[in-house]
Design a protein around this motif. Structure first.
Motif, PDB file in Angstrom:
ATOM      1  N   GLY A   1       0.824  -1.216   0.000  1.00 56.03           N
ATOM      2  CA  GLY A   1       0.000   0.000   0.000  1.00 56.03           C
ATOM      3  C   GLY A   1       0.852   1.258   0.000  1.00 56.03           C
ATOM      4  O   GLY A   1       0.595   2.216  -0.739  1.00 56.03           O
ATOM      5  N   GLN A   2       1.923   1.245   0.828  1.00 55.22           N
ATOM      6  CA  GLN A   2       2.810   2.431   0.901  1.00 55.22           C
ATOM      7  C   GLN A   2       3.564   2.627  -0.418  1.00 55.22           C
ATOM      8  O   GLN A   2       3.757   3.750  -0.871  1.00 55.22           O
ATOM      9  N   ILE A   3       3.974   1.492  -1.029  1.00 57.69           N
ATOM     10  CA  ILE A   3       4.720   1.582  -2.295  1.00 57.69           C
ATOM     11  C   ILE A   3       3.852   2.224  -3.377  1.00 57.69           C
ATOM     12  O   ILE A   3       4.298   3.076  -4.141  1.00 57.69           O
ATOM     13  N   ILE A   4       2.579   1.828  -3.413  1.00 57.22           N
ATOM     14  CA  ILE A   4       1.683   2.343  -4.457  1.00 57.22           C
ATOM     15  C   ILE A   4       1.363   3.823  -4.244  1.00 57.22           C
ATOM     16  O   ILE A   4       1.306   4.599  -5.195  1.00 57.22           O
TER      17      ILE A   4
ATOM     18  N   ARG B   1      -0.827  15.723   0.041  1.00 64.79           N
ATOM     19  CA  ARG B   1      -1.033  15.005   1.300  1.00 64.79           C
ATOM     20  C   ARG B   1      -2.311  14.195   1.207  1.00 64.79           C
ATOM     21  O   ARG B   1      -3.340  14.694   0.746  1.00 64.79           O
ATOM     22  N   LEU B   2      -2.259  12.944   1.641  1.00 65.50           N
ATOM     23  CA  LEU B   2      -3.456  12.103   1.632  1.00 65.50           C
ATOM     24  C   LEU B   2      -3.806  11.742   3.071  1.00 65.50           C
ATOM     25  O   LEU B   2      -2.908  11.498   3.882  1.00 65.50           O
ATOM     26  N   SER B   3      -5.112  11.709   3.359  1.00 62.50           N
ATOM     27  CA  SER B   3      -5.518  11.220   4.680  1.00 62.50           C
ATOM     28  C   SER B   3      -5.351   9.695   4.691  1.00 62.50           C
ATOM     29  O   SER B   3      -5.194   9.078   3.631  1.00 62.50           O
ATOM     30  N   ARG B   4      -5.421   9.102   5.879  1.00 64.44           N
ATOM     31  CA  ARG B   4      -5.260   7.640   5.982  1.00 64.44           C
ATOM     32  C   ARG B   4      -6.314   6.925   5.141  1.00 64.44           C
ATOM     33  O   ARG B   4      -6.029   5.959   4.446  1.00 64.44           O
TER      34      ARG B   4
ATOM     35  N   LYS C   1      -5.742   4.494   1.846  1.00 64.85           N
ATOM     36  CA  LYS C   1      -6.223   3.111   1.773  1.00 64.85           C
ATOM     37  C   LYS C   1      -7.094   2.902   0.547  1.00 64.85           C
ATOM     38  O   LYS C   1      -6.993   1.891  -0.152  1.00 64.85           O
ATOM     39  N   ALA C   2      -7.956   3.901   0.281  1.00 60.41           N
ATOM     40  CA  ALA C   2      -8.885   3.778  -0.865  1.00 60.41           C
ATOM     41  C   ALA C   2      -8.087   3.743  -2.172  1.00 60.41           C
ATOM     42  O   ALA C   2      -8.378   2.938  -3.068  1.00 60.41           O
ATOM     43  N   LEU C   3      -7.045   4.592  -2.267  1.00 61.73           N
ATOM     44  CA  LEU C   3      -6.236   4.636  -3.495  1.00 61.73           C
ATOM     45  C   LEU C   3      -5.470   3.319  -3.682  1.00 61.73           C
ATOM     46  O   LEU C   3      -5.433   2.752  -4.779  1.00 61.73           O
ATOM     47  N   ALA C   4      -4.873   2.836  -2.581  1.00 63.65           N
ATOM     48  CA  ALA C   4      -4.114   1.575  -2.671  1.00 63.65           C
ATOM     49  C   ALA C   4      -5.045   0.435  -3.093  1.00 63.65           C
ATOM     50  O   ALA C   4      -4.694  -0.371  -3.965  1.00 63.65           O
ATOM     51  N   ALA C   5      -6.250   0.389  -2.513  1.00 56.80           N
ATOM     52  CA  ALA C   5      -7.205  -0.689  -2.843  1.00 56.80           C
ATOM     53  C   ALA C   5      -7.609  -0.606  -4.312  1.00 56.80           C
ATOM     54  O   ALA C   5      -7.653  -1.622  -5.020  1.00 56.80           O
TER      55      ALA C   5
ATOM     56  N   ARG D   1      -6.694  -3.446  -7.146  1.00 54.56           N
ATOM     57  CA  ARG D   1      -7.770  -4.100  -7.929  1.00 54.56           C
ATOM     58  C   ARG D   1      -7.487  -3.954  -9.419  1.00 54.56           C
ATOM     59  O   ARG D   1      -7.658  -4.877 -10.188  1.00 54.56           O
ATOM     60  N   LYS D   2      -7.041  -2.766  -9.820  1.00 53.11           N
ATOM     61  CA  LYS D   2      -6.785  -2.486 -11.236  1.00 53.11           C
ATOM     62  C   LYS D   2      -5.754  -3.448 -11.829  1.00 53.11           C
ATOM     63  O   LYS D   2      -5.824  -3.813 -12.996  1.00 53.11           O
ATOM     64  N   VAL D   3      -4.785  -3.867 -10.998  1.00 55.14           N
ATOM     65  CA  VAL D   3      -3.759  -4.789 -11.520  1.00 55.14           C
ATOM     66  C   VAL D   3      -4.049  -6.239 -11.124  1.00 55.14           C
ATOM     67  O   VAL D   3      -3.164  -7.097 -11.176  1.00 55.14           O
ATOM     68  N   GLY D   4      -5.296  -6.486 -10.744  1.00 60.02           N
ATOM     69  CA  GLY D   4      -5.716  -7.872 -10.496  1.00 60.02           C
ATOM     70  C   GLY D   4      -5.240  -8.456  -9.177  1.00 60.02           C
ATOM     71  O   GLY D   4      -5.081  -9.663  -9.051  1.00 60.02           O
ATOM     72  N   MET D   5      -4.999  -7.587  -8.165  1.00 59.80           N
ATOM     73  CA  MET D   5      -4.594  -8.097  -6.835  1.00 59.80           C
ATOM     74  C   MET D   5      -5.669  -7.753  -5.813  1.00 59.80           C
ATOM     75  O   MET D   5      -6.406  -6.778  -5.976  1.00 59.80           O
ATOM     76  N   SER D   6      -5.705  -8.541  -4.756  1.00 58.21           N
ATOM     77  CA  SER D   6      -6.704  -8.283  -3.715  1.00 58.21           C
ATOM     78  C   SER D   6      -6.248  -7.102  -2.848  1.00 58.21           C
ATOM     79  O   SER D   6      -5.086  -7.049  -2.445  1.00 58.21           O
ATOM     80  N   PRO D   7      -7.174  -6.180  -2.505  1.00 58.50           N
ATOM     81  CA  PRO D   7      -6.808  -5.067  -1.612  1.00 58.50           C
ATOM     82  C   PRO D   7      -6.277  -5.558  -0.264  1.00 58.50           C
ATOM     83  O   PRO D   7      -5.565  -4.837   0.423  1.00 58.50           O
ATOM     84  N   GLN D   8      -6.600  -6.809   0.074  1.00 58.83           N
ATOM     85  CA  GLN D   8      -6.103  -7.339   1.360  1.00 58.83           C
ATOM     86  C   GLN D   8      -4.576  -7.477   1.362  1.00 58.83           C
ATOM     87  O   GLN D   8      -3.971  -7.666   2.412  1.00 58.83           O
ATOM     88  N   MET D   9      -3.967  -7.392   0.196  1.00 58.52           N
ATOM     89  CA  MET D   9      -2.501  -7.538   0.127  1.00 58.52           C
ATOM     90  C   MET D   9      -1.773  -6.231   0.421  1.00 58.52           C
ATOM     91  O   MET D   9      -0.544  -6.180   0.368  1.00 58.52           O
ATOM     92  N   MET D  10      -2.516  -5.157   0.709  1.00 63.74           N
ATOM     93  CA  MET D  10      -1.843  -3.851   0.844  1.00 63.74           C
ATOM     94  C   MET D  10      -0.899  -3.772   2.034  1.00 63.74           C
ATOM     95  O   MET D  10      -0.014  -2.931   2.062  1.00 63.74           O
TER      96      MET D  10
END
Ligand code: SF4
Length: 342
Positions: free
Chosen positions: A113-116, A125-128, A132-136, A140-149
């Motif tokens: 999540g931090q890398i993305i 500046r992004l809020s927490r 999270k929403a951007l990382a998720a 998803r866009k690259v076919g991975m589960s948001p749970q992997m963040m």
């Protein structure tokens, strides 16, 4: 596809070897010489060639990771090759890069999540919650589960790391991604998944790719057009289908003939060329391919062939296969004398 998104004009990069103290001439590595091409929005241009042909240097020049010796790199008519560091920052958003080795290009101490989200946080500046929403969304866009963040790169497979590299490249909504040997370190089945992901992303968001590879089967699968490089120069630039069906430059012909053929019904063209790629410190005179070319004539040892446009839309740099009518067909008297003397 619309007009050019990126235009490269006469791009050249020489690396001087040493400081040349007390020496009259400093030897230089001629990594890239007089390279010109354009890329349209939503297009994939592949750059192929043997190792050391200058294709990765072209990528670094486009990203301005190195400064060109001469030539222009135009995005929307702005030459980014001459921009100062602070002006360049804004243009870098437009072009992102995906590297060959996903592991070494990802910070091992940051979570997925931090890398993305890191590239975006360099700008705003992004809020927490936003982070999270951007990382998720990007996972998803690259076919991975948001749970992997929350996972570290070491906890992901090679294919997942490359997907993460692509998600990071997508974070700033670039118009163009330069993928330098982006699938060569992956297993064949994972390669196919990543290539299909790139094709899907292109269809969904119209992104353009410059795809650098030595693997012709990959190029044939993904490219709209292909630029074939030999010793720092483009020798053939053609639509992908036309290039594979009917290679014109002897080097392209040899590369295709040397590539493994997965289809037993497909006939090999002819034996691949022999010999090694010459040194870019002391390239052969005239056409740099002449010491290895079975079709070389006298003129090939003297004149550097120009990329000549052909009737089917491709461009080829070869005195025999694409004669340049702007130049005399025969070598000049002086050149003939020097050849005879040599
Ligand atoms: Fe071969 Fe001459 Fe053509 Fe070069 S210019 S590829 S040496 S025929």
């Amino acid at each position: 596809m619309s007009g050019p998104l990126l235009k490269v004009e006469n791009l050249t990069k020489h690396y001087p070897l040493g400081a040349g103290f007390l020496k009259k001439t400093i030897p230089v590595v001629r990594a890239v010489a007089d390279v010109s091409f354009s890329v349209a929005a939503g297009e994939t241009l592949c750059i192929v060639g043997e190792s050391g042909c200058g294709k990765s240097t072209v990528a670094r020049l486009l990203m301005r990771l190195v400064k060109p010796t001469s030539g222009r790199v135009l995005i929307d008519e702005t030459d980014i090759a001459v921009l100062k560091a602070h002006e360049l920052r804004a243009w870098r958003r437009r072009m992102q890069m995906v590297f060959q080795d996903p592991y070494s290009s990802l910070n091992p101490r940051l979570t997925a999540g931090q890398i993305i989200t890191e590239p975006v946080e360099n700008w705003e500046r992004l809020s927490r919650k936003q982070r999270k929403a951007l990382a998720a969304e990007l996972l998803r866009k690259v076919g991975m589960s948001p749970q992997m963040m929350d996972r570290l790169p070491s906890e992901l497979s090679g294919g997942q790391r490359q997907r993460l590299g692509i998600a990071r490249a997508l974070a700033l909504n670039p118009s163009l991604i330069i993928a330098d040997e982006a699938v060569s370190a992956l297993d064949v089945s994972v390669q196919a998944q990543i290539l299909n992901l790139l094709l899907d992303l292109q269809q969904q968001i119209g992104i353009a790719f410059i795809f650098i590879s030595h693997d012709l089967s990959v190029v044939e699968h993904i490219g709209h057009r292909v630029a074939v490089m030999y010793l720092g120069r483009i020798v053939e630039l053609a639509a992908c289908e036309a290039l594979f069906a009917n290679p014109v430059h002897p080097y392209t012909e040899a590369l295709i003939a040397a590539a493994p053929v997965p289809d037993p019904t497909r006939v090999r063209l002819e034996a691949p060329v022999q010999g090694e790629v010459p040194s870019p410190i002391n390239p052969p005179s005239g056409c740099a391919f002449h010491p290895r070319c079975p079709h070389a004539v006298n003129r090939c040892r003297i004149d550097v062939p120009r990329l000549v446009p052909m009737a089917d839309g491709r461009a080829v740099a070869c005195h025999v296969r694409a004669p340049d009518t702007d130049f005399p067909a025969q070598p000049s008297a002086t050149a003939t004398r020097s050849l005879t003397a040599g």
